[in-house]
Design a protein around this motif. Structure first.
Motif, PDB file in Angstrom:
ATOM      1  N   PRO A  46       0.673  -1.265   0.141  1.00  0.00           N
ATOM      2  CA  PRO A  46       0.011   0.052  -0.150  1.00  0.00           C
ATOM      3  C   PRO A  46       0.854   0.997   0.005  1.00  0.00           C
ATOM      4  CG  PRO A  46      -0.837  -1.591   1.598  1.00  0.00           C
ATOM      5  CD  PRO A  46       0.492  -1.918   1.117  1.00  0.00           C
ATOM      6  N   ALA A  47       2.058   1.068   0.832  1.00  0.00           N
ATOM      7  CA  ALA A  47       2.924   2.394   0.485  1.00  0.00           C
ATOM      8  C   ALA A  47       3.391   2.936  -0.527  1.00  0.00           C
ATOM      9  CB  ALA A  47       3.834   2.227   1.637  1.00  0.00           C
ATOM     10  N   ILE A  48       3.950   1.728  -1.242  1.00  0.00           N
ATOM     11  CA  ILE A  48       4.973   1.998  -2.684  1.00  0.00           C
ATOM     12  C   ILE A  48       3.843   2.104  -3.695  1.00  0.00           C
ATOM     13  CG2 ILE A  48       6.900   1.014  -1.675  1.00  0.00           C
ATOM     14  CD1 ILE A  48       6.149  -1.468  -3.062  1.00  0.00           C
ATOM     15  N   ALA A  49       2.433   1.774  -3.614  1.00  0.00           N
ATOM     16  CA  ALA A  49       1.748   1.971  -4.661  1.00  0.00           C
ATOM     17  C   ALA A  49       1.430   3.039  -5.295  1.00  0.00           C
ATOM     18  CB  ALA A  49       0.153   1.232  -4.422  1.00  0.00           C
ATOM     19  N   PRO A  50       1.853   3.595  -6.494  1.00  0.00           N
ATOM     20  CA  PRO A  50       1.619   4.880  -7.107  1.00  0.00           C
ATOM     21  C   PRO A  50       0.297   5.512  -7.070  1.00  0.00           C
ATOM     22  CG  PRO A  50       1.924   3.226  -8.932  1.00  0.00           C
ATOM     23  CD  PRO A  50       2.135   2.467  -7.578  1.00  0.00           C
ATOM     24  N   TYR A  51      -0.995   4.719  -7.183  1.00  0.00           N
ATOM     25  CA  TYR A  51      -2.141   5.182  -7.040  1.00  0.00           C
ATOM     26  C   TYR A  51      -2.811   4.647  -5.906  1.00  0.00           C
ATOM     27  CZ  TYR A  51      -0.854   6.802 -11.696  1.00  0.00           C
ATOM     28  OH  TYR A  51      -0.152   7.656 -12.708  1.00  0.00           O
ATOM     29  N   ASP A  52      -4.212   5.340  -5.407  1.00  0.00           N
ATOM     30  CA  ASP A  52      -4.907   4.440  -4.698  1.00  0.00           C
ATOM     31  C   ASP A  52      -5.779   3.422  -5.383  1.00  0.00           C
ATOM     32  OD1 ASP A  52      -6.999   3.702  -3.142  1.00  0.00           O
ATOM     33  OD2 ASP A  52      -7.900   5.649  -2.810  1.00  0.00           O
ATOM     34  N   PRO A  53      -5.581   2.071  -4.745  1.00  0.00           N
ATOM     35  CA  PRO A  53      -5.995   1.151  -5.782  1.00  0.00           C
ATOM     36  C   PRO A  53      -7.643   1.073  -5.719  1.00  0.00           C
ATOM     37  CG  PRO A  53      -5.496   0.215  -3.361  1.00  0.00           C
ATOM     38  CD  PRO A  53      -5.076   1.748  -3.649  1.00  0.00           C
ATOM     39  N   LEU A  54      -8.360   1.826  -5.093  1.00  0.00           N
ATOM     40  CA  LEU A  54      -9.717   1.990  -5.286  1.00  0.00           C
ATOM     41  C   LEU A  54     -10.443   3.063  -5.885  1.00  0.00           C
ATOM     42  CD1 LEU A  54     -10.452   0.561  -1.501  1.00  0.00           C
ATOM     43  CD2 LEU A  54     -10.644  -0.648  -3.584  1.00  0.00           C
ATOM     44  N   ALA A  55      -9.626   3.920  -6.144  1.00  0.00           N
ATOM     45  CA  ALA A  55     -10.044   5.242  -6.610  1.00  0.00           C
ATOM     46  C   ALA A  55     -10.166   5.261  -8.316  1.00  0.00           C
ATOM     47  CB  ALA A  55      -8.765   6.402  -6.626  1.00  0.00           C
ATOM     48  N   SER A  66       0.991   2.030 -20.004  1.00  0.00           N
ATOM     49  CA  SER A  66       2.059   3.145 -20.286  1.00  0.00           C
ATOM     50  C   SER A  66       2.804   3.737 -19.109  1.00  0.00           C
ATOM     51  CB  SER A  66       0.871   4.299 -20.543  1.00  0.00           C
ATOM     52  OG  SER A  66       0.397   4.532 -19.425  1.00  0.00           O
ATOM     53  N   ALA A  67       3.758   4.705 -19.344  1.00  0.00           N
ATOM     54  CA  ALA A  67       4.643   5.044 -18.583  1.00  0.00           C
ATOM     55  C   ALA A  67       3.819   5.404 -17.211  1.00  0.00           C
ATOM     56  CB  ALA A  67       5.342   6.250 -19.141  1.00  0.00           C
ATOM     57  N   ALA A  68       2.483   6.104 -17.283  1.00  0.00           N
ATOM     58  CA  ALA A  68       2.213   6.608 -16.084  1.00  0.00           C
ATOM     59  C   ALA A  68       1.435   5.249 -15.177  1.00  0.00           C
ATOM     60  CB  ALA A  68       0.965   7.696 -16.455  1.00  0.00           C
ATOM     61  N   HIS A  69       0.661   4.381 -16.001  1.00  0.00           N
ATOM     62  CA  HIS A  69       0.132   3.279 -15.622  1.00  0.00           C
ATOM     63  C   HIS A  69       0.919   1.898 -16.284  1.00  0.00           C
ATOM     64  CE1 HIS A  69      -3.239   5.705 -14.021  1.00  0.00           C
ATOM     65  NE2 HIS A  69      -3.326   6.411 -15.062  1.00  0.00           N
ATOM     66  N   TRP A  70       1.578   1.359 -15.367  1.00  0.00           N
ATOM     67  CA  TRP A  70       2.644   0.379 -16.150  1.00  0.00           C
ATOM     68  C   TRP A  70       1.692  -0.719 -16.661  1.00  0.00           C
ATOM     69  CZ3 TRP A  70       7.210   0.175 -12.153  1.00  0.00           C
ATOM     70  CH2 TRP A  70       8.092   1.258 -12.176  1.00  0.00           C
ATOM     71  N   PHE A  71       0.655  -1.317 -15.723  1.00  0.00           N
ATOM     72  CA  PHE A  71      -0.105  -2.519 -16.210  1.00  0.00           C
ATOM     73  C   PHE A  71      -1.281  -2.010 -16.771  1.00  0.00           C
ATOM     74  CE2 PHE A  71       1.891  -5.296 -12.676  1.00  0.00           C
ATOM     75  CZ  PHE A  71       3.200  -5.378 -13.152  1.00  0.00           C
ATOM     76  N   GLY A  72      -1.495  -0.669 -16.910  1.00  0.00           N
ATOM     77  CA  GLY A  72      -2.746  -0.022 -17.727  1.00  0.00           C
ATOM     78  C   GLY A  72      -3.670   0.167 -16.578  1.00  0.00           C
ATOM     79  N   THR A  73      -4.946   0.430 -17.160  1.00  0.00           N
ATOM     80  CA  THR A  73      -6.106   0.673 -16.081  1.00  0.00           C
ATOM     81  C   THR A  73      -7.382  -0.148 -16.501  1.00  0.00           C
ATOM     82  OG1 THR A  73      -7.158   2.414 -17.417  1.00  0.00           O
ATOM     83  CG2 THR A  73      -5.451   3.241 -15.968  1.00  0.00           C
ATOM     84  N   ASP A  74      -8.081  -0.463 -15.333  1.00  0.00           N
ATOM     85  CA  ASP A  74      -9.281  -1.145 -15.687  1.00  0.00           C
ATOM     86  C   ASP A  74     -10.524  -0.516 -16.075  1.00  0.00           C
ATOM     87  OD1 ASP A  74     -10.375  -0.147 -13.272  1.00  0.00           O
ATOM     88  OD2 ASP A  74     -10.326  -1.923 -11.950  1.00  0.00           O
ATOM     89  N   LEU A  76     -12.940   0.631 -14.422  1.00  0.00           N
ATOM     90  CA  LEU A  76     -13.424   1.779 -13.888  1.00  0.00           C
ATOM     91  C   LEU A  76     -12.037   2.683 -13.740  1.00  0.00           C
ATOM     92  CD1 LEU A  76     -15.100  -0.182 -10.735  1.00  0.00           C
ATOM     93  CD2 LEU A  76     -15.980   1.117 -12.702  1.00  0.00           C
ATOM     94  N   GLY A  77     -11.049   2.470 -14.419  1.00  0.00           N
ATOM     95  CA  GLY A  77      -9.992   3.685 -14.390  1.00  0.00           C
ATOM     96  C   GLY A  77      -9.020   3.462 -13.428  1.00  0.00           C
ATOM     97  N   ARG A  78      -9.221   2.469 -12.584  1.00  0.00           N
ATOM     98  CA  ARG A  78      -8.058   2.066 -11.536  1.00  0.00           C
ATOM     99  C   ARG A  78      -6.789   1.478 -12.168  1.00  0.00           C
ATOM    100  NH1 ARG A  78     -12.467  -1.253  -8.070  1.00  0.00           N
ATOM    101  NH2 ARG A  78     -12.488  -2.487 -10.016  1.00  0.00           N
ATOM    102  N   ASP A  79      -5.862   1.776 -11.281  1.00  0.00           N
ATOM    103  CA  ASP A  79      -4.662   1.341 -11.782  1.00  0.00           C
ATOM    104  C   ASP A  79      -4.118   0.138 -11.474  1.00  0.00           C
ATOM    105  OD1 ASP A  79      -1.939   1.778 -12.668  1.00  0.00           O
ATOM    106  OD2 ASP A  79      -1.144   1.975 -10.741  1.00  0.00           O
ATOM    107  N   VAL A  80      -3.870  -0.825 -12.689  1.00  0.00           N
ATOM    108  CA  VAL A  80      -3.995  -2.284 -12.273  1.00  0.00           C
ATOM    109  C   VAL A  80      -2.507  -2.457 -11.474  1.00  0.00           C
ATOM    110  CG1 VAL A  80      -3.675  -4.493 -13.492  1.00  0.00           C
ATOM    111  CG2 VAL A  80      -5.158  -2.828 -14.321  1.00  0.00           C
ATOM    112  N   PHE A  81      -1.303  -1.818 -11.774  1.00  0.00           N
ATOM    113  CA  PHE A  81      -0.543  -2.012 -10.872  1.00  0.00           C
ATOM    114  C   PHE A  81      -0.405  -1.756  -9.587  1.00  0.00           C
ATOM    115  CE2 PHE A  81       4.083  -0.147  -9.775  1.00  0.00           C
ATOM    116  CZ  PHE A  81       4.637  -1.366  -9.714  1.00  0.00           C
ATOM    117  N   SER A  82      -1.353  -0.737  -9.117  1.00  0.00           N
ATOM    118  CA  SER A  82      -1.313  -0.608  -7.619  1.00  0.00           C
ATOM    119  C   SER A  82      -2.118  -1.593  -7.178  1.00  0.00           C
ATOM    120  CB  SER A  82      -2.175   0.734  -7.518  1.00  0.00           C
ATOM    121  OG  SER A  82      -1.250   1.821  -7.995  1.00  0.00           O
TER     122      SER A  82
END
Lengths: 291, 553
Positions: A46-55, A66-74, A76-82
């Motif tokens: 949770p501390a190193i995740a770049p985005y809020d996983p639930l936002a 992409s560079a901003a979202h390494w694993f893309g987004t789902d 609902l637009g949540r960051d998959v990497f986080s």
């Protein structure tokens, strides 16, 4: 030969023995490196995740990596990497707790059956056979469905289906040592049956048990993810590898492969790591490996 | 041309600690029709030499140098296919443990038939008849019925006959016997060895007998080769080897072999002989066993292992309990040491009847420390996860009130008493040699200063020179601590050395009892006679083989 007797006395501690096991087998070294990584992510995810996983962010939904979202987004637009990072802790907790529970219960049952034999053995062995007679995943499904869809129940269900494996290993290992010379010697030294069993015989079953633990950890993670995948278990929106694969699966056909792939890879890596640990763990708890 | 010729053979094993040279330049010749014994203690390379000859070295082992030829064929260069043909058809082997050499889930007859078919000695149709013939050749009675027996249904001696039948089924020209009688009873040993010797003579075989027992070697071989640490130290006719051994190692081996007329100190090398401690007078009975009975199972399946035996042991006395396997001696000793509950009878230890206390409760009894035991297999009787110090300390933790520091001091003191160097105390059993493990086992048994020590074949798994040291240690300990011994053994040579009185058991009953010297020299019961006669009588083994001045002792 007498060579061994002539070498100067050398005390080796447990730590240096672990170091030796790691150095002697590169696969073990890799496995423990990966384990360290997984544990690190589990603790600090949770501390190193770049985005809020639930936002959620509808404007940014289903974006490819992409560079901003390494694993893309789902969707609902949540960051998959986080979400993959944060999910590590939950999956680890479920599998470690389940394996610990089945280890303890299985060891006690197996030890009693193996040591006392007779009625105790018959009752325990037939009860375990009954569990084994079910398709294990279906049994786990049934338990979670009946008891309710909570994390504790996933843990209990996973633990119950794994108990027979531990109990059988321990039963066999204890049984062959029941009348061993060192067990009889322990009785002559004033150890009660319980002590002989717990302090003298059971520890000798640890090396094969460690192999079982490492295999089971992989199964337990898969089992927890599988339960979540079919909708029994962790509920959305909690990040969990199984749900993420399940939710992402429907988007594969439309070309959004990253939703299911990355949590799936994380799952694979975890199972792979735990399966590789077996030999190393066994060598670490086996005093005979010390030279 | 000799049948087997080994020249400068060197075999090395790749291990964790680096390369270990198990055989370092061994040369031997075996003539046709000759029986050669290779004698040595564990680790001498005697078995490895024969495995190299058969090319069946373990993984990690390889022939580093030298020539191995069998009737002109260079075995080092032979293909694996050619070797398969040579093994069994030309050279056959008998292994140490007959039970593990047989497949436990196949009928013994089928196993012989299988070998015959494989080597095309018989066809499927004739295999059974030929196998029965082979079984009859090794003097198995009712071979036709025994054909369908499984290994577990046969005795150890009978299993070894099956293995011999298998080894000889293809009419090999060379028989390699690796410790063929270790673990067999002394009477069985004699019948098996006599059988092998007869078959060798009958069929004009050559044979290599690998053994640690110099007595056995000299009784059955024409020529003896003595190995130590991978090299041959002495070679010669078997009679000469025992009368005039030249090499110091052979002298040590000859001296360490128990024999008629030699005392326990005579087994040690001369320079290590200290005066024998004065024997304490035997005191009042410390243990009285009365009508002790043990029945296993119930109803029609009940087996009466011990049928009401009575005997007593005096304070400071050594009593031997001898008999073949299955005679009830181990059951009796298990009951006396209170690991097993008797069906009926009394075990009076210093006047108290211990038989009334169940074995499971007796572990916490304050008299537990008074009766201790040294187990047969030192490896099996030490917890693989405990260091020597922890193993020796265990009885103190449970049965004494000593503090941690006092316990450590007591462990160190006991280790010194049994001659265990202090730096070995932190080792695990697998890091110790056989003799060192035996010492740990003895230290654990005496750390509580018991009044009665039960010794269950404590030297059966040891090399003769280590056995000599351990036997002397036991004699010294008894003199120092005044313990009584119940010495359970099938080895009459050892019993003679150590005991004052001997009890002979057979079929759960005592058949003879008396002073050791009387029973050994003038046995009154037929069974005792057969036991004594079965001990291999080396040709011309003298009581004092080394020199005249060895009598000081």
């Amino acid at each position: 030969m007498s060579d061994a007797a002539l070498t100067p006395p050398r005390q080796r501690g447990a730590l240096s023995h672990i170091g030796y096991v790691l150095r002697s087998n590169p696969v073990t070294m890799v496995a423990f490196g990966l384990l360290g990584l997984i544990l690190f992510v589990g603790v600090f995810g949770p501390a190193i995740a770049p985005y809020d996983p639930l936002a959620s962010n509808a404007a940014n939904a289903l974006q490819p990596p992409s560079a901003a979202h390494w694993f893309g987004t789902d969707n609902l637009g949540r960051d998959v990497f986080s979400r993959v990072l944060v999910a590590t802790r939950l999956d680890l907790i479920i599998s470690v707790a389940a394996v610990a529970l089945s280890f303890v219960i299985g060891s006690v049952l197996g030890a009693l059956a193996g040591y006392y034999g007779g009625i105790a053995d018959k009752v325990v062995s037939r009860a375990l056979d009954t569990i084994m007679a079910f398709p294990l995943f279906v049994l786990a499904m049934g338990i979670v469905a009946a008891m309710g869809n909570t994390i504790e129940n996933i843990i209990y269900a996973t633990a119950i289906i794994n108990v027979p494996f531990y109990a059988r290993v321990v039963r066999a290992e204890v049984n062959i040592r029941r009348d061993a010379g060192f067990a009889q010697a322990a009785k002559l030294s004033g150890n009660t049956d319980w002590r002989v069993l717990a302090l003298h015989i059971f520890p000798n079953a640890l090396p094969p048990l460690m192999v079982q633990v490492s295999l089971n950890m992989g199964w337990a993670i898969l089992n927890a993810a599988g339960l979540s995948f079919i909708g029994l278990g962790v509920r959305p929106p909690t990040p969990e590898w199984g749900i993420m694969v399940a939710e992402g699966a429907q988007y594969i056909v439309s070309g959004e492969w990253w939703l299911a792939l990355f949590p799936g890879l994380a799952l694979m890596l975890a199972v792979f790591t735990f399966n590789l640990l077996g030999d190393g763990l066994r060598d670490m708890v086996d005093p005979r490996m010390r030279t | 041309m000799s049948l087997v010729s080994i020249k400068n053979l060197a075999v090395a094993f790749q291990t964790r600690k680096g390369e270990v040279n198990a055989v370092r330049g061994v040369s031997l010749e075996l003539e046709r029709g000759e029986t050669l014994a290779v004698v040595g203690e564990s680790g001498s390379g005697k078995s490895v030499t024969s495995y190299a000859l058969m090319r069946i070295l373990d993984r990690g082992g390889r022939i580093k140098a030298g020539d191995v030829t069998y009737s002109g064929i260079d075995l080092r260069k032979a293909t694996e296919r050619a070797m398969r043909d040579i093994r069994g058809r030309e050279i056959s082997m008998i292994f140490q443990n007959p039970r593990s050499a047989l497949n436990p889930i196949r009928k013994v007859g089928d196993q012989i038939a299988n070998v015959l078919v494989q080597h095309r000695i018989a066809t499927r149709q004739t295999a059974k008849a030929k196998a029965i013939e082979a079984m009859e050749a090794v003097r198995i009675r009712d071979a036709e019925q025994r054909y369908s027996a499984y290994p577990f249904e046969l005795s150890g001696g009978m299993c070894q006959r099956i293995v011999i039948a298998m080894a000889l089924a293809c009419e090999p020209r060379l028989l390699v016997a690796d410790e063929p009688t270790t673990g067999l009873d002394v009477t069985t040993q004699k019948t098996v060895m006599d059988l092998v010797a007869d078959l060798i003579k009958e069929r004009g075989l050559s044979a290599i007998l690998i053994t640690h027992d110099l007595g056995l070697a000299s009784a059955y071989a024409d020529r003896v080769v003595v190995m130590q640490n991978g090299v041959i130290v002495e070679e010669g006719a078997s009679e000469m080897m025992l009368v005039r051994p030249h090499h110091p190692y052979t002298q040590k081996l000859v001296a360490a072999t128990p024999r008629k007329g030699a005392g326990v100190r005579d087994l040690l090398p001369e320079e290590a002989r200290t005066p024998l401690p004065d024997k304490r007078p035997v005191g009042a009975p410390i243990l009285q066993v009365r009508r002790l009975r043990k029945t296993f199972g119930a109803g029609a399946n009940a087996v009466e292992a011990v049928k009401g035996v009575s005997f007593s042991i005096g304070e400071g006395e050594s009593v031997g309990l001898v008999g073949e396997s299955g005679c009830g001696k181990s059951t009796t000793s298990s009951m006396v040491v209170r690991l097993l509950d008797p069906t009926s009878g009394e075990i009076l230890f210093r006047g108290d009847d211990l038989a009334t206390i169940p074995a499971s409760r007796f572990t916490r009894d304050k008299r537990r420390g008074g009766i201790q035991m040294v187990f047969q297999d030192a490896t099996d009787s030490l917890n693989p996860r405990h260091t020597s110090a922890r193993s020796i300390e265990d009885p103190l933790i449970r049965l004494s009130t000593l503090s941690r520091a006092e316990r450590a001091a007591k462990v160190a003191e006991t280790a010194a008493l049994v001659g265990l160097p202090e730096h070995l105390l932190s080792r695990f059993p697998h890091q110790l040699s056989g003799g060192q493990k035996a010492r740990v086992g003895i230290a654990r048994a005496i750390v509580l200063e018991p009044q009665l020590l039960i010794l269950d074949e404590p030297t059966a798994a040891l090399d003769v020179s280590i056995q000599a040291l351990v036997l002397n240690l036991l004699v010294d300990l008894q003199a120092k601590l005044g313990m009584s011994y119940l010495f359970v053994s099938h080895d009459l040579g050892v019993v003679r050395l150590l005991t004052d009185r001997v009890i002979v058991m057979r079929g759960g009953e005592i058949v003879e009892e008396g002073a050791t010297a009387d029973v050994m020299d003038r046995p009154s019961h037929e069974y005792t006679k057969s036991l004594i006669e079965a001990v291999p009588q080396p040709r011309m083994i003298p009581a004092e083989p080394l020199s005249a001045n060895a009598a000081a002792g």
